[in-house]
Design an enzyme around this catalytic site. Structure first.
Site, mmCIF file in Angstrom:
data_model
loop_
_atom_site.group_PDB
_atom_site.id
_atom_site.type_symbol
_atom_site.label_atom_id
_atom_site.label_comp_id
_atom_site.label_asym_id
_atom_site.label_seq_id
_atom_site.Cartn_x
_atom_site.Cartn_y
_atom_site.Cartn_z
ATOM 1 N N ASN A 163 0.824 -1.216 0.000
ATOM 2 C CA ASN A 163 0.000 0.000 0.000
ATOM 3 C C ASN A 163 0.850 1.256 0.000
ATOM 4 O OD1 ASN A 163 -2.414 -1.459 0.267
ATOM 5 N ND2 ASN A 163 -2.450 -1.255 2.487
ATOM 6 N N ALA A 184 1.790 -2.313 25.188
ATOM 7 C CA ALA A 184 2.794 -1.938 26.187
ATOM 8 C C ALA A 184 3.130 -3.066 27.151
ATOM 9 C CB ALA A 184 2.310 -0.716 26.968
ATOM 10 N N ARG A 201 9.152 5.861 16.459
ATOM 11 C CA ARG A 201 9.322 6.738 15.293
ATOM 12 C C ARG A 201 8.012 6.785 14.517
ATOM 13 N NH1 ARG A 201 14.355 4.677 11.944
ATOM 14 N NH2 ARG A 201 13.850 6.575 10.774
ATOM 15 N N ALA A 247 9.652 0.090 16.960
ATOM 16 C CA ALA A 247 8.883 0.684 15.868
ATOM 17 C C ALA A 247 7.910 1.752 16.355
ATOM 18 C CB ALA A 247 8.122 -0.405 15.112
ATOM 19 N N THR A 293 1.590 2.460 14.469
ATOM 20 C CA THR A 293 1.091 1.892 13.219
ATOM 21 C C THR A 293 1.802 0.609 12.817
ATOM 22 O OG1 THR A 293 0.430 4.081 12.418
ATOM 23 C CG2 THR A 293 0.692 2.355 10.775
ATOM 24 N N ALA A 294 3.130 0.586 12.879
ATOM 25 C CA ALA A 294 3.892 -0.552 12.350
ATOM 26 C C ALA A 294 4.317 -1.549 13.417
ATOM 27 C CB ALA A 294 5.123 -0.052 11.610
ATOM 28 N N ALA A 295 3.857 -1.386 14.645
ATOM 29 C CA ALA A 295 4.346 -2.248 15.724
ATOM 30 C C ALA A 295 4.035 -3.720 15.464
ATOM 31 C CB ALA A 295 3.750 -1.813 17.055
ATOM 32 N N GLY A 296 2.798 -4.025 15.108
ATOM 33 C CA GLY A 296 2.421 -5.413 14.878
ATOM 34 C C GLY A 296 3.135 -6.022 13.688
ATOM 35 N N ASP A 297 3.241 -5.269 12.599
ATOM 36 C CA ASP A 297 3.933 -5.784 11.416
ATOM 37 C C ASP A 297 5.412 -6.011 11.697
ATOM 38 O OD1 ASP A 297 1.615 -5.753 9.905
ATOM 39 O OD2 ASP A 297 1.979 -3.755 9.091
ATOM 40 N N ASN A 333 5.239 -4.124 4.770
ATOM 41 C CA ASN A 333 5.833 -3.786 6.072
ATOM 42 C C ASN A 333 6.535 -4.991 6.687
ATOM 43 O OD1 ASN A 333 4.610 -1.293 5.774
ATOM 44 N ND2 ASN A 333 3.033 -1.660 7.321
ATOM 45 N N GLY A 389 5.295 6.818 11.272
ATOM 46 C CA GLY A 389 5.141 6.134 10.004
ATOM 47 C C GLY A 389 5.179 4.630 10.133
#
Length: 312
Positions: free
Chosen positions: A9, A217, A279, A276, A242-246, A41, A281
């Site tokens: 995406n 957390a 930062r 992740a 946003t990108a923590a899980g990926d 990602n 994005g």
């Protein structure tokens, strides 16, 4: 090697003072155009965590295709399996509040045209990993899992966005990764209800899976073979989740690909997912291997503190 079968995406990210409620409009000062998509990602996360990675997916023949792939090619990910199709490149519309929490709407676009047949160009080795998510068609996910099982690959699924999986697909999986909300939806579809930890344990026991649950957390837990593995999160100042899980998924796949034990792999993935969040994005926030290793070493030391020497 890790083969990622999934979405690509462009993320349109707006920072807002408060996330909107139903029917509400909120204003933000501007927006960013950032490459994303759960498949892309996770591919980049696995690559930055030290793995060789090939991505199979699709983009449109439009102006978003090149920026959507920009960080992946530069990182050395094999993109030969990414097909240009006659549909717009997928887009995610993301609102992020000052606490780093988000709301996301995904328009599938070209991701709806991803096909498992594209995997046939690859020649994986036994015990390589197929990593999938739920932003491409369900029938193709099942076909990809069958393709991987026939070649003795490890089959890993991130069931996100939340929802059930069929019993046929569950039987093909080695590892499923979900958050504490997604595990309840996964369990309900397979006839298991209760608290997240209990659901994960029961799903693991019934279906012979490793079930990893990310807890924000609170870190992450994973049930496998009747054993509960857990890791705290690495402490950071949260900017954007946003990108923590990926990042967790890609790092977990990379750690397992390097033959790390499950407990160590969960710790490594928890460290990566935490970093992740520090930062903004999606792909722009994914950490490099050296930073992950340093954070994971601190978590490991907390789990097994060195014996203190006493002076006689």
């Amino acid at each position: 090697m890790i083969i990622v079968f999934g979405s690509i995406n462009i993320d349109l990210v707006a920072r807002v003072g408060v996330l909107p409620r139903a029917g509400e409009t909120v204003a933000g000062p501007g927006y960013e155009v950032i490459p994303g998509g759960k498949g892309a990602n996770q591919a980049l996360a696995a690559r930055r965590a030290g793995a060789e990675v090939a991505l199979v997916g699709a983009v449109g023949r439009d102006g978003f295709a090149e920026p959507a792939l920009s960080l992946l090619g530069g990182a050395g990910i094999d993109l030969a399996g990414v097909a240009p199709v006659d549909a717009p490149t997928g887009v995610a519309f993301i609102a992020v509040d000052p606490a780093g929490q988000n709301q996301i709407v995904v328009a599938a676009g070209a991701n709806a045209a991803v096909r498992a047949a594209a995997l046939d160009r690859l020649a994986p080795a036994p015990r390589d990993t197929l990593l999938m998510q739920w932003e491409v068609p369900e029938a193709e996910i099942l076909a990809a899992a069958r393709w991987a099982r026939a070649r003795d690959l490890r089959v890993m699924l991130n069931r996100a966005p939340a929802g059930p999986v069929s019993a046929d697909l569950a039987a093909l999986l080695d590892i499923v990764v979900v958050n504490e909300h997604e595990v309840l939806a996964l369990g309900a579809g397979l006839g298991v209800t209760g608290e997240p930890d209990a659901v994960a344990a029961e799903l693991s026991a019934r279906h012979g899976l490793a079930v990893a649950v990310t807890l924000g957390a609170e870190g992450a837990v994973c049930w496998a073979d009747g054993i509960r593995h857990e890791s705290p999160a690495y402490p950071v100042e949260v900017v954007d989740t946003t990108a923590a899980g990926d990042t967790f998924c890609g790092a977990l796949a990379a750690a397992l690909d390097r033959r790390r034990g499950l407990e160590t792999a969960i710790e490594f993935a928890a460290a990566a997912g935490s970093l992740a969040c520090a930062r903004p994005g999606a792909q722009t926030s994914i950490p490099e291997l050296a930073a992950i290793e340093a954070a994971a070493a601190i978590l490991a030391e907390q789990r097994n503190p060195p014996h203190r020497r006493t002076t006689p």
